[in-house]
Design an enzyme around this catalytic site. Structure first.
Site, mmCIF file in Angstrom:
data_model
loop_
_atom_site.group_PDB
_atom_site.id
_atom_site.type_symbol
_atom_site.label_atom_id
_atom_site.label_comp_id
_atom_site.label_asym_id
_atom_site.label_seq_id
_atom_site.Cartn_x
_atom_site.Cartn_y
_atom_site.Cartn_z
ATOM 1 N N ARG A 135 0.850 -1.193 0.000
ATOM 2 C CA ARG A 135 0.000 0.000 0.000
ATOM 3 C C ARG A 135 0.890 1.248 0.000
ATOM 4 O O ARG A 135 1.066 1.924 1.020
ATOM 5 C CB ARG A 135 -0.923 -0.009 1.226
ATOM 6 C CG ARG A 135 -2.086 -1.005 1.123
ATOM 7 C CD ARG A 135 -3.171 -0.440 0.228
ATOM 8 N NE ARG A 135 -4.292 -1.335 0.061
ATOM 9 C CZ ARG A 135 -5.410 -1.287 0.795
ATOM 10 N NH1 ARG A 135 -5.523 -0.425 1.787
ATOM 11 N NH2 ARG A 135 -6.394 -2.116 0.548
ATOM 12 N N TYR A 158 -3.931 -1.608 6.424
ATOM 13 C CA TYR A 158 -4.899 -2.634 6.802
ATOM 14 C C TYR A 158 -5.114 -2.635 8.311
ATOM 15 O O TYR A 158 -4.215 -2.316 9.090
ATOM 16 C CB TYR A 158 -4.416 -4.029 6.370
ATOM 17 C CG TYR A 158 -4.330 -4.207 4.887
ATOM 18 C CD1 TYR A 158 -5.470 -4.432 4.122
ATOM 19 C CD2 TYR A 158 -3.102 -4.149 4.231
ATOM 20 C CE1 TYR A 158 -5.397 -4.603 2.762
ATOM 21 C CE2 TYR A 158 -3.023 -4.310 2.861
ATOM 22 C CZ TYR A 158 -4.174 -4.538 2.124
ATOM 23 O OH TYR A 158 -4.092 -4.701 0.771
ATOM 24 N N ASP A 166 -3.572 -1.422 -7.693
ATOM 25 C CA ASP A 166 -4.206 -1.969 -6.488
ATOM 26 C C ASP A 166 -5.554 -2.614 -6.805
ATOM 27 O O ASP A 166 -6.603 -1.968 -6.745
ATOM 28 C CB ASP A 166 -4.365 -0.853 -5.452
ATOM 29 C CG ASP A 166 -4.798 -1.370 -4.081
ATOM 30 O OD1 ASP A 166 -5.121 -2.577 -3.978
ATOM 31 O OD2 ASP A 166 -4.808 -0.575 -3.134
ATOM 32 N N SER A 218 -8.290 -2.633 -3.944
ATOM 33 C CA SER A 218 -9.035 -1.384 -3.769
ATOM 34 C C SER A 218 -10.045 -1.177 -4.883
ATOM 35 O O SER A 218 -11.190 -0.776 -4.635
ATOM 36 C CB SER A 218 -8.068 -0.192 -3.707
ATOM 37 O OG SER A 218 -7.330 -0.213 -2.502
ATOM 38 N N GLN A 263 -0.586 2.553 -6.381
ATOM 39 C CA GLN A 263 -2.033 2.787 -6.350
ATOM 40 C C GLN A 263 -2.730 2.387 -7.644
ATOM 41 O O GLN A 263 -3.843 1.857 -7.630
ATOM 42 C CB GLN A 263 -2.311 4.255 -6.029
ATOM 43 C CG GLN A 263 -2.095 4.597 -4.570
ATOM 44 C CD GLN A 263 -2.401 6.060 -4.264
ATOM 45 O OE1 GLN A 263 -2.578 6.875 -5.169
ATOM 46 N NE2 GLN A 263 -2.446 6.393 -2.990
#
Length: 373
Positions: free
Chosen positions: A119, A230, A127, A130, A124
């Site tokens: 993360r 997390y 991901d 997500s 990003q």
């Protein structure tokens, strides 16, 4: 290089690991094989893949006959037999299943588990958790609204005023925040809870009330910060106080959506049967953690049931029910990850284990299991 994209075979899986947009980019320097019909569940026609430069193949065996294989879900036993030794596999590979990772290692596969993507800002755009959680959070609210016997917004009619639905969201990660945003757009009154204090500002910025459970010790405060974005399992004392608060707020809710997950561990139990018994008749609960045991006592995986007058929805893999957009986002995530390892000039694969993104996701290579969940 030859890149293969087989059709997904697990029950209910409608997504595909590439779309015409990513195929066109990859096909510029590589041969891209797409199994015929792989995009059907996502409303992508074979002709669209072909127009983007893909070579359509008639069988899974031909799609797996590749140096790089892109997948959504971990291969089944039958699919495992199709993987070539020394091939590269990228997807959601369930890396906490040690036996599955060991089987890939024995097969001589270099496997990248996207669940382990760090993360960090640079990752990003890759991901997948997500992007898919975002979809699940949205669909959970749409599903709850469809199953509820109440309007979400307040309505003023000639027959009188209808109050807005009260929605309680447990877990304010990506799925929870999207659930808040979607419920807010529909006009609901929203409360949300999470173990991490850092999300309070995000929750409130979306128009929900954050339910605070005070920390009584430094240990609780430290654990609540989480690791790598997390949540971590909280101490029993804090969990007891949270359960009391959740119980009291659930009794007022028309809809409850639970999203709490801890990587590699069973989902925390947030709503007990006694809470379900005391909830309003006709209330709806959607449990997004059902595949890891569920946040709700009495939830049934893959089923919608009514218990004590409350509708419990345990539908799995909600992202796959929004397959077109879920596949588009997933395909872009995988493309962005893959190009990290493809030479921009030649298209050749290069494994740079000094890169924390590559090292973080690498589950096994050359017969060796590198990380265990």
């Amino acid at each position: 290089m030859r890149i293969g994209v087989p059709a997904e075979v697990r029950a209910g899986e409608t997504r595909v690991a590439a779309n015409p947009e990513t195929v066109k980019r990859l096909a510029a320097k590589n041969e891209v094989r797409i199994q015929a019909g792989a995009g059907a569940g996502s409303s992508i026609r074979d002709a669209d893949f072909a127009a983007a430069g893909a070579k359509l193949v008639g069988s899974a065996a031909e799609a797996y006959d590749a140096e790089i294989v892109l997948k959504v879900r971990a291969p089944t036993d039958a699919e495992m037999d199709l993987l070539k030794s020394n091939s590269i596999l990228i997807g959601l590979l369930d890396p906490f299943n040690a036996a599955a990772v060991e089987a890939l290692a024995r097969r001589g596969v270099t496997a990248f588990a996207m669940e382990w993507l760090p993360r960090i800002s640079r990752a990003q755009s890759m991901d997948v958790l997500s992007s898919q959680a975002n979809i699940a959070g949205y669909k959970a609210v749409v599903l709850a609204a469809a199953e509820s016997g109440r309007f979400f917004p307040m309505l003023m009619t000639a027959a009188g005023t209808v109050k807005a639905s009260r929605v309680l969201i447990l877990g304010a990660g990506v799925a929870g925040l999207q659930a808040i945003a979607t419920a807010k757009r529909l006009g609901a009154v929203i409360e949300a809870s999470d173990v991490r204090p850092a999300v309070k500002e995000q929750v409130e910025s979306l128009g929900a009330k954050f339910l605070d459970v005070p920390y009584e010790t430094d240990e609780e405060r430290e654990i609540a910060q989480g690791v790598g974005g997390y949540a971590r399992a909280m101490p029993p004392g804090w969990m007891r106080r949270q359960a009391e608060l959740v119980h009291s707020r659930a009794l007022q809710a028309d809809v409850v959506i639970t999203t709490a997950l801890i990587p590699g561990r069973p989902a925390p139990r947030l709503i007990k049967e006694e809470t379900v018994k005391a909830m309003k008749p006709g209330a709806v609960i959607v449990d997004l953690a059902v595949e890891q045991g569920g946040n709700v006592e009495g939830i049934e995986r893959g089923r919608t049931v009514v218990k004590h007058g409350v509708k419990l929805i345990g539908q799995e893999n909600l992202a796959a029910t929004v397959a077109t957009d879920a596949s588009a986002l997933y395909a872009r995530n995988l493309y962005n990850f893959l190009v990290l390892m493809l030479d921009p000039k030649s298209g050749e694969f290069r494994l740079d284990r000094s890169d924390e993104i590559i090292a973080g996701t690498l589950a096994c290579t050359q017969g060796e299991v590198l990380k265990k969940g």
